[in-house]
Scaffold this motif. Structure first.
Motif, PDB file in Angstrom:
ATOM      1  N   PHE A 278      -6.425   4.791  54.361  1.00  0.00           N
ATOM      2  CA  PHE A 278      -6.925   4.201  55.594  1.00  0.00           C
ATOM      3  C   PHE A 278      -6.407   2.792  55.856  1.00  0.00           C
ATOM      4  CE2 PHE A 278     -10.014   7.561  54.869  1.00  0.00           C
ATOM      5  CZ  PHE A 278     -10.122   8.102  56.146  1.00  0.00           C
ATOM      6  N   SER A 279      -5.934   2.091  54.838  1.00  0.00           N
ATOM      7  CA  SER A 279      -5.469   0.730  55.079  1.00  0.00           C
ATOM      8  C   SER A 279      -4.119   0.689  55.787  1.00  0.00           C
ATOM      9  CB  SER A 279      -5.380  -0.046  53.759  1.00  0.00           C
ATOM     10  OG  SER A 279      -4.373   0.518  52.929  1.00  0.00           O
ATOM     11  N   SER A 280      -3.323   1.747  55.658  1.00  0.00           N
ATOM     12  CA  SER A 280      -2.007   1.705  56.304  1.00  0.00           C
ATOM     13  C   SER A 280      -1.521   3.073  56.739  1.00  0.00           C
ATOM     14  CB  SER A 280      -0.980   1.083  55.346  1.00  0.00           C
ATOM     15  OG  SER A 280      -0.937   1.785  54.118  1.00  0.00           O
ATOM     16  N   ALA A 281      -1.604   4.085  55.876  1.00  0.00           N
ATOM     17  CA  ALA A 281      -1.022   5.386  56.204  1.00  0.00           C
ATOM     18  C   ALA A 281      -1.613   5.960  57.479  1.00  0.00           C
ATOM     19  CB  ALA A 281      -1.233   6.353  55.041  1.00  0.00           C
ATOM     20  N   ALA A 282      -2.936   5.955  57.605  1.00  0.00           N
ATOM     21  CA  ALA A 282      -3.568   6.524  58.793  1.00  0.00           C
ATOM     22  C   ALA A 282      -3.141   5.791  60.060  1.00  0.00           C
ATOM     23  CB  ALA A 282      -5.091   6.469  58.642  1.00  0.00           C
ATOM     24  N   ARG A 283      -2.988   4.466  59.964  1.00  0.00           N
ATOM     25  CA  ARG A 283      -2.597   3.683  61.138  1.00  0.00           C
ATOM     26  C   ARG A 283      -1.140   3.928  61.503  1.00  0.00           C
ATOM     27  NH1 ARG A 283      -4.292  -2.069  59.021  1.00  0.00           N
ATOM     28  NH2 ARG A 283      -3.463  -2.776  61.033  1.00  0.00           N
ATOM     29  N   ILE A 284      -0.276   4.083  60.490  1.00  0.00           N
ATOM     30  CA  ILE A 284       1.133   4.358  60.765  1.00  0.00           C
ATOM     31  C   ILE A 284       1.286   5.728  61.403  1.00  0.00           C
ATOM     32  CG2 ILE A 284       3.375   4.774  59.688  1.00  0.00           C
ATOM     33  CD1 ILE A 284       2.640   2.621  57.643  1.00  0.00           C
ATOM     34  N   TYR A 285       0.574   6.726  60.896  1.00  0.00           N
ATOM     35  CA  TYR A 285       0.643   8.061  61.480  1.00  0.00           C
ATOM     36  C   TYR A 285       0.243   8.033  62.950  1.00  0.00           C
ATOM     37  CZ  TYR A 285       0.886   9.990  56.724  1.00  0.00           C
ATOM     38  OH  TYR A 285       1.253  10.304  55.447  1.00  0.00           O
ATOM     39  N   GLU A 286      -0.876   7.390  63.240  1.00  0.00           N
ATOM     40  CA  GLU A 286      -1.350   7.357  64.625  1.00  0.00           C
ATOM     41  C   GLU A 286      -0.375   6.617  65.527  1.00  0.00           C
ATOM     42  OE1 GLU A 286      -5.199   5.883  67.298  1.00  0.00           O
ATOM     43  OE2 GLU A 286      -5.180   5.582  65.121  1.00  0.00           O
ATOM     44  N   ARG A 287       0.198   5.523  65.003  1.00  0.00           N
ATOM     45  CA  ARG A 287       1.129   4.732  65.821  1.00  0.00           C
ATOM     46  C   ARG A 287       2.377   5.544  66.148  1.00  0.00           C
ATOM     47  NH1 ARG A 287       2.443   2.625  69.550  1.00  0.00           N
ATOM     48  NH2 ARG A 287       3.469   0.619  69.835  1.00  0.00           N
ATOM     49  N   LEU A 288       2.914   6.265  65.181  1.00  0.00           N
ATOM     50  CA  LEU A 288       4.095   7.082  65.431  1.00  0.00           C
ATOM     51  C   LEU A 288       3.799   8.194  66.434  1.00  0.00           C
ATOM     52  CD1 LEU A 288       5.602   7.409  61.838  1.00  0.00           C
ATOM     53  CD2 LEU A 288       6.602   6.180  63.762  1.00  0.00           C
ATOM     54  N   LEU A 289       2.645   8.847  66.295  1.00  0.00           N
ATOM     55  CA  LEU A 289       2.305   9.916  67.223  1.00  0.00           C
ATOM     56  C   LEU A 289       2.073   9.374  68.622  1.00  0.00           C
ATOM     57  CD1 LEU A 289       1.798  12.926  67.537  1.00  0.00           C
ATOM     58  CD2 LEU A 289      -0.601  12.540  66.910  1.00  0.00           C
ATOM     59  N   ASP A 290       1.467   8.206  68.713  1.00  0.00           N
ATOM     60  CA  ASP A 290       1.276   7.570  70.017  1.00  0.00           C
ATOM     61  C   ASP A 290       2.614   7.212  70.633  1.00  0.00           C
ATOM     62  OD1 ASP A 290      -0.010   6.295  72.181  1.00  0.00           O
ATOM     63  OD2 ASP A 290       0.130   4.368  71.168  1.00  0.00           O
ATOM     64  N   LEU A 291       3.538   6.711  69.826  1.00  0.00           N
ATOM     65  CA  LEU A 291       4.868   6.349  70.298  1.00  0.00           C
ATOM     66  C   LEU A 291       5.605   7.559  70.866  1.00  0.00           C
ATOM     67  CD1 LEU A 291       7.349   4.382  70.425  1.00  0.00           C
ATOM     68  CD2 LEU A 291       7.819   5.063  68.074  1.00  0.00           C
ATOM     69  N   SER A 292       5.382   8.729  70.273  1.00  0.00           N
ATOM     70  CA  SER A 292       6.078   9.938  70.713  1.00  0.00           C
ATOM     71  C   SER A 292       5.469  10.561  71.955  1.00  0.00           C
ATOM     72  CB  SER A 292       6.052  10.976  69.587  1.00  0.00           C
ATOM     73  OG  SER A 292       4.751  11.525  69.445  1.00  0.00           O
ATOM     74  N   GLY A 293       4.391   9.996  72.463  1.00  0.00           N
ATOM     75  CA  GLY A 293       3.746  10.595  73.622  1.00  0.00           C
ATOM     76  C   GLY A 293       2.968  11.851  73.283  1.00  0.00           C
ATOM     77  N   GLY A 294       2.554  11.980  72.025  1.00  0.00           N
ATOM     78  CA  GLY A 294       1.789  13.153  71.614  1.00  0.00           C
ATOM     79  C   GLY A 294       2.653  14.359  71.344  1.00  0.00           C
ATOM     80  N   ASN A 295       3.860  14.147  70.828  1.00  0.00           N
ATOM     81  CA  ASN A 295       4.764  15.251  70.526  1.00  0.00           C
ATOM     82  C   ASN A 295       4.104  16.211  69.528  1.00  0.00           C
ATOM     83  OD1 ASN A 295       6.888  16.813  69.190  1.00  0.00           O
ATOM     84  ND2 ASN A 295       8.321  15.490  70.280  1.00  0.00           N
ATOM     85  N   PRO A 296       3.923  17.494  69.887  1.00  0.00           N
ATOM     86  CA  PRO A 296       3.232  18.412  68.973  1.00  0.00           C
ATOM     87  C   PRO A 296       3.987  18.666  67.683  1.00  0.00           C
ATOM     88  CG  PRO A 296       4.128  19.601  70.867  1.00  0.00           C
ATOM     89  CD  PRO A 296       4.277  18.144  71.169  1.00  0.00           C
ATOM     90  N   SER A 297       5.326  18.619  67.720  1.00  0.00           N
ATOM     91  CA  SER A 297       6.095  18.827  66.492  1.00  0.00           C
ATOM     92  C   SER A 297       5.879  17.682  65.511  1.00  0.00           C
ATOM     93  CB  SER A 297       7.586  18.967  66.814  1.00  0.00           C
ATOM     94  OG  SER A 297       7.823  20.125  67.575  1.00  0.00           O
ATOM     95  N   LEU A 298       5.778  16.455  66.025  1.00  0.00           N
ATOM     96  CA  LEU A 298       5.495  15.323  65.149  1.00  0.00           C
ATOM     97  C   LEU A 298       4.084  15.417  64.594  1.00  0.00           C
ATOM     98  CD1 LEU A 298       6.477  12.673  63.938  1.00  0.00           C
ATOM     99  CD2 LEU A 298       5.633  11.497  65.971  1.00  0.00           C
ATOM    100  N   ALA A 299       3.137  15.860  65.435  1.00  0.00           N
ATOM    101  CA  ALA A 299       1.768  16.055  64.959  1.00  0.00           C
ATOM    102  C   ALA A 299       1.732  17.099  63.856  1.00  0.00           C
ATOM    103  CB  ALA A 299       0.866  16.475  66.121  1.00  0.00           C
ATOM    104  N   TYR A 300       2.526  18.144  64.006  1.00  0.00           N
ATOM    105  CA  TYR A 300       2.635  19.180  62.977  1.00  0.00           C
ATOM    106  C   TYR A 300       3.142  18.579  61.670  1.00  0.00           C
ATOM    107  CZ  TYR A 300       4.575  23.372  60.691  1.00  0.00           C
ATOM    108  OH  TYR A 300       4.901  24.365  59.802  1.00  0.00           O
TER     109      TYR A 300
END
Length: 437
Positions: A278-300
């Motif tokens: 939660f200190s970094s990994a969760a925030r990095i994941y969310e930031r990348l997915l947000d950057l992609s505009g919610g790309n489902p392949s990245l979410a996968y």
């Protein structure tokens, strides 16, 4: 391709809209939190199955059961992410209906361990019929999920057949692979056309695809909701470890030193595992997915696949700690704990660094993971509570190291992710240019 918080293959030109900051999407619904309670019970039964007969074959069976439950949970998470609304009675009823077969499956997990999975498989078939109906139910205009609905019908049929015929696991594998294919990989931007090269695309090309917004806006996932959804599930799995420690400690007399050592070590380990994610990994994941505009392949890549082994690792750690705190712990107890911790560290990319690390960084990462597994050898010379204490200290040390490694990655992604990725790529080119010349 599975992306990680620290090991980022970068691109020089990314055609994405970064927006004005992190997305502020929908919140997790109250009915989703209620649904998670049933899954806490289900995964707890899977962990208990390992404790009841601590052998590696039993752990492999637990992995298969957990994978089945995992994709079931993801089905409801994605359903509510794309179309769920707490104000719609139909959406709430579909989720509540799903708790019934999931609860039945939880009570039958021990029979599946013993080679009698018929009722478990029938319950999994029933929950997929509910998911098929939910995706056929009218939602917002332009959202066509008939393909997903038909996919769940096929999956339900496979689970139903497996309840009455042998070779159950083969049918389950086919069903789960089908769900993995149709649930989130709906945007086929990277599909090859006739005459195109069959060579594997470079990491830069793969990230260029993952960081682009989906062509169909209806396929986009809500990054904030999905990040919170998976974060809550990881919290619940960590809760299984906390409950294990507390329950084992209650069975010891208050004047037993190992009582306090076990309690403190278990809670320290749980806290370190929380910090790692939660200190970094969760925030990095969310930031990348947000950057992609919610790309489902990245979410996968980041969530459906990327979280699977860390999530199961928490169950394996809980089972190992539980066994280690018994009066006569089996030999497998320490191995379950250290192998689980290694899976967690590898799955969350704790020791990875941005860009292309030098060779000695890769060697150090492999050595650190190998050392984590080998901590189980301490059980030959130390009592089980002492081994848990050493493992807890090691988890804290890895947390400190990970904090330093991820600091630059997290800061860069928070300020200007595209510029950060370009900067790492330029640095990589400068490193390789002398050798190429």
């Amino acid at each position: 391709m599975t992306a990680g918080p620290g090991r980022i293959a970068v691109v020089t030109e990314v055609d994405v809209d970064t927006g004005g900051g992190p997305a502020h999407g929908k919140r997790v619904g109250w009915v989703e939190l209620y649904f998670d309670l049933v899954f806490v019970f289900a995964v707890g039964q899977v962990a208990h199955g390992i404790v009841a007969d601590p052998h590696w074959m039993r752990a492999a069976t637990a992995l298969g059961l957990f994978a089945t439950l995992w994709w079931t949970w993801i089905g409801f998470a994605v359903l509510y992410n794309r179309r769920g609304d707490d104000s719609r009675a139909a959406d709430r009823l579909f989720v509540l209906a799903g708790t019934i077969p999931c609860g039945i499956a939880a009570t039958q997990a021990h029979h599946a361990f013993d080679g009698h999975p018929a009722v478990f498989a029938a319950a999994m078939a029933g929950v997929r019929l509910i998911l098929a109906a939910a995706h056929r139910w009218p939602a917002r205009p332009g959202l066509d999920q008939s393909r997903i609905s038909w996919g769940y019908l096929v999956s339900a049929a496979l689970f139903g057949v497996s309840a009455v015929v042998p070779h159950t696991w083969a049918l389950w594998v086919f069903a789960l692979l089908g769900e993995a294919g149709f649930l989130l990989l709906g945007d086929r931007r990277g599909r090859r056309h006739r005459g195109e090269s069959r060579e594997r695309p470079s990491p830069a090309a793969q990230w260029r695809v993952l960081l682009k917004s989906p062509r169909d806006p209806n396929l986009a996932v809500d990054s904030a909701h999905l990040a919170e959804r998976f974060g809550l599930f990881m919290i619940l799995l960590l809760g299984e470890l906390v409950i294990t420690v507390g329950t084992a400690a209650l069975e010891r007399p208050a004047d037993d030193v190992t009582y306090w050592a076990s309690l403190i070590a278990g809670l320290v380990m749980a806290g370190a595992l929380w910090w790692l994610y939660f200190s970094s990994a969760a925030r990095i994941y969310e930031r990348l997915l947000d950057l992609s505009g919610g790309n489902p392949s990245l979410a996968y890549s980041l969530y459906a696949v990327g979280h699977f082994f860390p999530a199961f690792a928490l169950l394996l750690i809980a089972a190992g700690v539980n066994l280690s705190l018994h009066e006569s712990p089996p030999q497998a107890a320490a191995w379950f704990t250290t192998v689980g911790l290694t899976m967690y560290l590898a799955g969350t990319r704790v020791f990875s660094v941005p860009g292309r690390p030098r060779w000695y960084a890769s060697v150090a990462r492999i050595a650190a993971l190998a050392a984590t597994v080998c901590l189980a050898f301490l059980s030959r010379v130390l009592p089980a509570p002492a081994v848990i204490s050493v493992i807890a200290v090691w988890a804290v040390l890895t947390t400190v190291v990970a904090a330093g490694i991820r600091h630059r990655t997290l800061d860069g992604l928070g300020d200007d992710p595209v510029a950060f990725l370009r900067g790492i790529e330029e640095e990589r080119r400068r490193r390789t240019r002398p050798s190429e010349s």
